[in-house]
Motif scaffolding. Structure first.
Motif, PDB file in Angstrom:
ATOM      1  N   CYS A  18     -42.049 -31.141  39.425  1.00 15.13           N
ATOM      2  CA  CYS A  18     -41.238 -31.933  38.495  1.00 15.13           C
ATOM      3  C   CYS A  18     -40.810 -33.273  39.080  1.00 15.13           C
ATOM      4  N   GLY A  19     -41.236 -33.575  40.297  1.00 19.84           N
ATOM      5  CA  GLY A  19     -40.861 -34.846  40.896  1.00 19.84           C
ATOM      6  C   GLY A  19     -39.427 -34.842  41.395  1.00 19.84           C
ATOM      7  N   GLU A  20     -38.978 -36.001  41.845  1.00 20.13           N
ATOM      8  CA  GLU A  20     -37.637 -36.114  42.400  1.00 20.13           C
ATOM      9  C   GLU A  20     -36.584 -36.159  41.294  1.00 20.13           C
ATOM     10  N   PRO A  21     -35.360 -35.757  41.625  1.00 18.87           N
ATOM     11  CA  PRO A  21     -34.271 -35.848  40.658  1.00 18.87           C
ATOM     12  C   PRO A  21     -33.688 -37.251  40.643  1.00 18.87           C
ATOM     13  N   LEU A  22     -32.700 -37.463  39.787  1.00 21.95           N
ATOM     14  CA  LEU A  22     -31.875 -38.660  39.884  1.00 21.95           C
ATOM     15  C   LEU A  22     -30.982 -38.500  41.107  1.00 21.95           C
ATOM     16  N   TYR A  23     -30.417 -39.610  41.599  1.00 22.31           N
ATOM     17  CA  TYR A  23     -29.548 -39.554  42.773  1.00 22.31           C
ATOM     18  C   TYR A  23     -28.183 -40.143  42.444  1.00 22.31           C
ATOM     19  N   ALA A  67     -26.360 -39.404  48.063  1.00 23.36           N
ATOM     20  CA  ALA A  67     -27.490 -38.490  48.203  1.00 23.36           C
ATOM     21  C   ALA A  67     -28.783 -39.275  48.431  1.00 23.36           C
ATOM     22  N   THR A  68     -29.709 -38.698  49.179  1.00 21.98           N
ATOM     23  CA  THR A  68     -30.972 -39.354  49.501  1.00 21.98           C
ATOM     24  C   THR A  68     -32.145 -38.418  49.224  1.00 21.98           C
ATOM     25  N   ASP A  69     -33.346 -39.011  49.236  1.00 24.60           N
ATOM     26  CA  ASP A  69     -34.533 -38.195  49.010  1.00 24.60           C
ATOM     27  C   ASP A  69     -34.764 -37.210  50.146  1.00 24.60           C
ATOM     28  N   GLU A  70     -34.367 -37.573  51.372  1.00 19.48           N
ATOM     29  CA  GLU A  70     -34.524 -36.650  52.489  1.00 19.48           C
ATOM     30  C   GLU A  70     -33.577 -35.463  52.360  1.00 19.48           C
ATOM     31  N   ALA A  71     -32.374 -35.714  51.850  1.00 19.28           N
ATOM     32  CA  ALA A  71     -31.444 -34.613  51.593  1.00 19.28           C
ATOM     33  C   ALA A  71     -32.008 -33.694  50.513  1.00 19.28           C
ATOM     34  N   TRP A  72     -32.665 -34.301  49.519  1.00 18.60           N
ATOM     35  CA  TRP A  72     -33.274 -33.497  48.453  1.00 18.60           C
ATOM     36  C   TRP A  72     -34.380 -32.605  49.000  1.00 18.60           C
ATOM     37  N   ASP A 105     -21.093 -32.466  51.997  1.00 21.95           N
ATOM     38  CA  ASP A 105     -21.373 -31.499  50.941  1.00 21.95           C
ATOM     39  C   ASP A 105     -22.213 -32.179  49.866  1.00 21.95           C
ATOM     40  N   ILE A 106     -23.181 -31.452  49.331  1.00 18.59           N
ATOM     41  CA  ILE A 106     -24.116 -32.035  48.378  1.00 18.59           C
ATOM     42  C   ILE A 106     -24.385 -31.044  47.252  1.00 18.59           C
ATOM     43  N   TYR A 107     -24.725 -31.588  46.071  1.00 16.95           N
ATOM     44  CA  TYR A 107     -24.823 -30.769  44.868  1.00 16.95           C
ATOM     45  C   TYR A 107     -26.085 -31.126  44.088  1.00 16.95           C
ATOM     46  N   TRP A 108     -26.866 -30.100  43.793  1.00 18.92           N
ATOM     47  CA  TRP A 108     -28.104 -30.247  43.024  1.00 18.92           C
ATOM     48  C   TRP A 108     -27.836 -29.684  41.626  1.00 18.92           C
ATOM     49  N   VAL A 109     -27.672 -30.580  40.663  1.00 21.00           N
ATOM     50  CA  VAL A 109     -27.326 -30.204  39.292  1.00 21.00           C
ATOM     51  C   VAL A 109     -28.604 -30.152  38.464  1.00 21.00           C
ATOM     52  N   GLN A 110     -28.854 -29.023  37.827  1.00 25.81           N
ATOM     53  CA  GLN A 110     -30.062 -28.841  37.019  1.00 25.81           C
ATOM     54  C   GLN A 110     -29.680 -28.325  35.634  1.00 25.81           C
ATOM     55  N   VAL A 111     -30.140 -29.032  34.615  1.00 26.02           N
ATOM     56  CA  VAL A 111     -29.905 -28.625  33.229  1.00 26.02           C
ATOM     57  C   VAL A 111     -31.253 -28.251  32.624  1.00 26.02           C
ATOM     58  N   THR A 112     -31.405 -26.986  32.301  1.00 25.81           N
ATOM     59  CA  THR A 112     -32.647 -26.502  31.702  1.00 25.81           C
ATOM     60  C   THR A 112     -32.577 -26.680  30.194  1.00 25.81           C
ATOM     61  N   VAL A 113     -33.602 -27.352  29.649  1.00 23.10           N
ATOM     62  CA  VAL A 113     -33.681 -27.626  28.219  1.00 23.10           C
ATOM     63  C   VAL A 113     -34.753 -26.718  27.612  1.00 23.10           C
ATOM     64  N   PRO A 114     -34.417 -25.906  26.618  1.00 25.68           N
ATOM     65  CA  PRO A 114     -35.407 -25.019  26.012  1.00 25.68           C
ATOM     66  C   PRO A 114     -36.644 -25.792  25.552  1.00 25.68           C
ATOM     67  N   GLY A 115     -37.819 -25.277  25.895  1.00 25.54           N
ATOM     68  CA  GLY A 115     -39.059 -25.921  25.499  1.00 25.54           C
ATOM     69  C   GLY A 115     -39.590 -26.929  26.498  1.00 25.54           C
ATOM     70  N   ARG A 116     -38.790 -27.264  27.535  1.00 24.77           N
ATOM     71  CA  ARG A 116     -39.240 -28.212  28.559  1.00 24.77           C
ATOM     72  C   ARG A 116     -39.538 -27.470  29.848  1.00 24.77           C
ATOM     73  N   VAL A 168     -33.624 -31.318  33.581  1.00 27.44           N
ATOM     74  CA  VAL A 168     -33.023 -32.620  33.841  1.00 27.44           C
ATOM     75  C   VAL A 168     -32.115 -32.404  35.043  1.00 27.44           C
ATOM     76  N   GLU A 169     -32.276 -33.194  36.089  1.00 24.38           N
ATOM     77  CA  GLU A 169     -31.560 -32.869  37.318  1.00 24.38           C
ATOM     78  C   GLU A 169     -31.118 -34.109  38.080  1.00 24.38           C
ATOM     79  N   VAL A 170     -30.058 -33.903  38.869  1.00 22.44           N
ATOM     80  CA  VAL A 170     -29.521 -34.967  39.705  1.00 22.44           C
ATOM     81  C   VAL A 170     -29.062 -34.345  41.014  1.00 22.44           C
ATOM     82  N   LEU A 171     -29.242 -35.068  42.107  1.00 20.39           N
ATOM     83  CA  LEU A 171     -28.703 -34.674  43.404  1.00 20.39           C
ATOM     84  C   LEU A 171     -27.595 -35.662  43.729  1.00 20.39           C
TER      85      LEU A 171
END
Length: 210
Positions: A32-37, A41-46, A134-145, A149-152
């Motif tokens: 799914c590729g990288e999330p929003l930041y 937060a950084t891509d290495e943390a992700w 402290d870091i947080y990976w937020v993921q919202v699952t959308v039915p049919g997708r 949709v996610e953000v770190l």
């Protein structure tokens, strides 16, 4: 000579099978590729958080979601909401002393004005400094997708942007599913966690205007 050819043929066939398997679909799911930041937060943390998925997550120190409440319905024609939460990881860091953190081999999270310091005193490094906090990976699952949709983020909230909110816009009887994975990283290395909600939070966008 014939036997030798058969052996070589078997080796080549085995190699092709291994190559095909290696190039096949990831059994863990789609790419799914990288999330929003958000925050610092950084891509290495992700990448560290992605690797942490191999560990069994527990809910003993999971976040407490402030918004949305379970079953929350957000009206149409209203600005995108802000998902917010509190975290035992943040609370323990704020209550701890620098001495106790040093004894544990930890550093406190970057302060809220860290971005201003970096703006006034630009770093000469090509890459962002290793993330600690402290870091947080937020993921919202959308039915049919297939992909969420996610953000770190290093913050305790996510103001949903218009583009992300439009993806969540189709109301469904199933609703949207929110999961937040939290952890403590030191120089991009996992020190505590990952922690997850024992049960994802469900909410949705209303099909009617307020």
């Amino acid at each position: 000579m014939t036997t030798r050819r058969r052996i070589l043929g078997s080796i080549c066939a085995s190699g092709l099978l291994l190559l095909t398997a290696a190039c096949g679909k990831d059994p863990e799911g789609p790419d799914c590729g990288e999330p929003l930041y958000g925050g610092s937060a950084t891509d290495e943390a992700w990448m560290t958080m992605v690797d942490a998925k191999k560990k069994a997550a527990d809910s003993s120190r999971a976040v407490t979601v402030m918004w949305p409440a379970e079953g929350e319905v957000h009206p149409q024609n209203v600005p995108p909401p802000t998902i917010s939460w509190t975290s035992p990881l943040r609370a323990s860091l704020e209550c701890d002393t620098p001495g106790r953190l040093a004894q544990a081999g930890l550093r406190p999270s970057r302060g809220p004005l860290a971005w201003l310091t970096e703006l006034l005193v630009p770093t000469a490094e090509a890459h962002l400094p290793p993330f600690t906090g402290d870091i947080y990976w937020v993921q919202v699952t959308v039915p049919g997708r297939e992909c969420p949709v996610e953000v770190l983020t290093s913050e305790l909230s996510w103001k949903i942007d218009d583009a992300s909110w439009s993806i969540m816009s189709e109301p469904t009887s199933q609703g949207l599913s929110l999961q937040i994975t939290s952890a403590y990283l030191q120089d991009n290395r996992l020190k505590e966690g990952p922690f997850q909600l024992a049960k994802p939070r469900t909410f949705q966008r209303s099909s009617s205007t307020p």
